[in-house]
Enzyme design. Structure first.
Site, mmCIF file in Angstrom:
data_model
loop_
_atom_site.group_PDB
_atom_site.id
_atom_site.type_symbol
_atom_site.label_atom_id
_atom_site.label_comp_id
_atom_site.label_asym_id
_atom_site.label_seq_id
_atom_site.Cartn_x
_atom_site.Cartn_y
_atom_site.Cartn_z
ATOM 1 N N CYS A 13 108.225 125.576 40.314
ATOM 2 C CA CYS A 13 107.893 126.478 39.192
ATOM 3 C C CYS A 13 107.951 127.957 39.587
ATOM 4 C CB CYS A 13 106.493 126.147 38.672
ATOM 5 S SG CYS A 13 105.979 127.266 37.361
ATOM 6 N N LYS A 40 100.879 114.310 34.722
ATOM 7 C CA LYS A 40 99.805 115.290 34.932
ATOM 8 C C LYS A 40 98.446 114.613 35.117
ATOM 9 C CE LYS A 40 102.274 118.571 32.019
ATOM 10 N NZ LYS A 40 102.381 119.203 30.714
ATOM 11 N N VAL A 53 101.387 124.844 34.785
ATOM 12 C CA VAL A 53 101.035 125.526 36.021
ATOM 13 C C VAL A 53 101.667 126.911 35.965
ATOM 14 C CG1 VAL A 53 100.789 123.483 37.472
ATOM 15 C CG2 VAL A 53 103.056 124.498 37.219
ATOM 16 N N GLU A 69 97.903 131.103 33.009
ATOM 17 C CA GLU A 69 98.908 132.147 32.728
ATOM 18 C C GLU A 69 99.159 132.993 33.986
ATOM 19 O OE1 GLU A 69 101.038 132.637 30.293
ATOM 20 O OE2 GLU A 69 100.244 130.878 29.285
ATOM 21 N N SER A 70 100.389 132.908 34.479
ATOM 22 C CA SER A 70 100.720 133.553 35.754
ATOM 23 C C SER A 70 100.472 135.059 35.774
ATOM 24 C CB SER A 70 102.178 133.254 36.131
ATOM 25 O OG SER A 70 103.061 133.731 35.137
HETATM 26 N N1 LIG Z 1 103.461 131.366 30.388
HETATM 27 C C1 LIG Z 1 103.186 130.467 31.486
HETATM 28 C C2 LIG Z 1 104.419 129.600 31.724
HETATM 29 C C3 LIG Z 1 104.169 128.548 32.817
HETATM 30 C C4 LIG Z 1 105.159 127.380 32.701
HETATM 31 O O1 LIG Z 1 106.007 127.321 31.778
HETATM 32 N N2 LIG Z 1 105.041 126.439 33.660
HETATM 33 C C5 LIG Z 1 105.864 125.233 33.579
HETATM 34 C C6 LIG Z 1 106.482 124.897 34.955
HETATM 35 S S1 LIG Z 1 107.570 126.139 35.534
HETATM 36 C C7 LIG Z 1 104.975 124.039 33.236
HETATM 37 O O2 LIG Z 1 103.875 123.918 33.737
HETATM 38 N N3 LIG Z 1 105.481 123.145 32.396
HETATM 39 C C8 LIG Z 1 104.811 121.896 32.097
HETATM 40 C C9 LIG Z 1 104.823 121.588 30.626
HETATM 41 O O3 LIG Z 1 105.156 122.501 29.827
HETATM 42 O O4 LIG Z 1 104.514 120.448 30.263
HETATM 43 C C10 LIG Z 1 102.819 131.275 32.742
HETATM 44 O O5 LIG Z 1 103.301 132.395 32.852
HETATM 45 O O6 LIG Z 1 102.019 130.789 33.563
#
Ligand SMILES: N[C@@H](CCC(=O)N[C@@H](CS)C(=O)NCC(=O)O)C(=O)O
Length: 205
Positions: A13, A40, A53, A69-70
């Site tokens: 990620c 998960k 994540v 949120e990153s």
């Molecule tokens: N806006 C979120 C985006 C985080 C994101 O999209 N993470 C993805 C992995 S790169 C995730 O956890 N996806 C799992 C899902 O949507 O089920 C951030 O900035 O933390």
């Protein structure tokens, strides 16, 4: 006492990588817990409202607080940890940096589409969208240098953006950026792309 930090992560990620880079730039100790997003765990779904994540679990005497949120996680790291300042001090410049962080999220989202599509036309439209976004970054970069994606093919998204290319090259040299992924990242990424039937791999063949 310093808060105990646990970063709930996934090996591929890029949003996680953002948080890892901020923590590493500041020399902050943290525990990284990689989870399987295809399966998960319940404890993760309890603390991550969107099931995404990264999540930073901040432990203190009062218990654990889960931040999601990153960008928010990076801001918290900047606000609470010493070490290298990652934001400028001037409020207007800091606000501009935050706006470009959001823009970075939009690029990451476009890259996800580009990486995983099986369709040649969608691939090309995403490639153009990424190049156009980097053109905006190029215009915003001052004298620079202050981003690794063309290990499969040269996407030609940086041909008109020399400052972005230089920025990316310099960033790719930083230990924090190199340490944001594990040694198995290239192999895991390739397996992930194969699993998605990514158009990108047809071009690389
Ligand atoms: N806006 C979120 C985006 C985080 C994101 O999209 N993470 C993805 C992995 S790169 C995730 O956890 N996806 C799992 C899902 O949507 O089920 C951030 O900035 O933390």
């Amino acid at each position: 006492m310093a808060a105990r930090l646990k970063l709930i992560s996934h090996k591929l990620c890029p949003y996680v990588q953002r948080a890892v880079i901020a923590l590493t730039e500041k020399g902050v100790a943290f525990e990284r817990i990689d989870i399987d997003l295809a399966n998960k765990p319940d404890w993760f779904l309890k603390v991550s409202p969107l099931g995404k994540v990264p999540v930073l679990s901040v432990g203190s005497e009062g218990g654990e607080v889960a931040l999601f949120e990153s960008n928010v996680i990076c801001e918290y790291i900047e606000d609470t940890q010493g070490g290298t300042r990652l934001h400028p001090q001037d409020p207007l410049q800091r606000a501009q940096h935050r706006a470009w962080m959001e823009f970075g999220s939009a690029i990451l989202s476009e890259l996800w589409g580009l990486e995983t599509t099986t369709d040649a036309a969608i691939f090309e439209s995403k490639r153009e969208a990424v190049a156009a976004k980097f053109a905006r970054v190029e215009a915003a970069l001052g004298s620079g240098p202050f981003f690794v994606f063309d290990q499969f093919i040269d996407l030609a998204v940086f041909t008109k953006t020399p400052k972005v290319l230089k920025w990316r090259t310099e960033l790719a040299k930083r230990p924090s950026v190199r340490a944001a992924v594990g040694p198995d990242y290239p192999e895991l990424l390739r397996a992930f792309l194969v699993c998605h039937g990514a158009h990108l791999l047809k071009l690389a063949a």
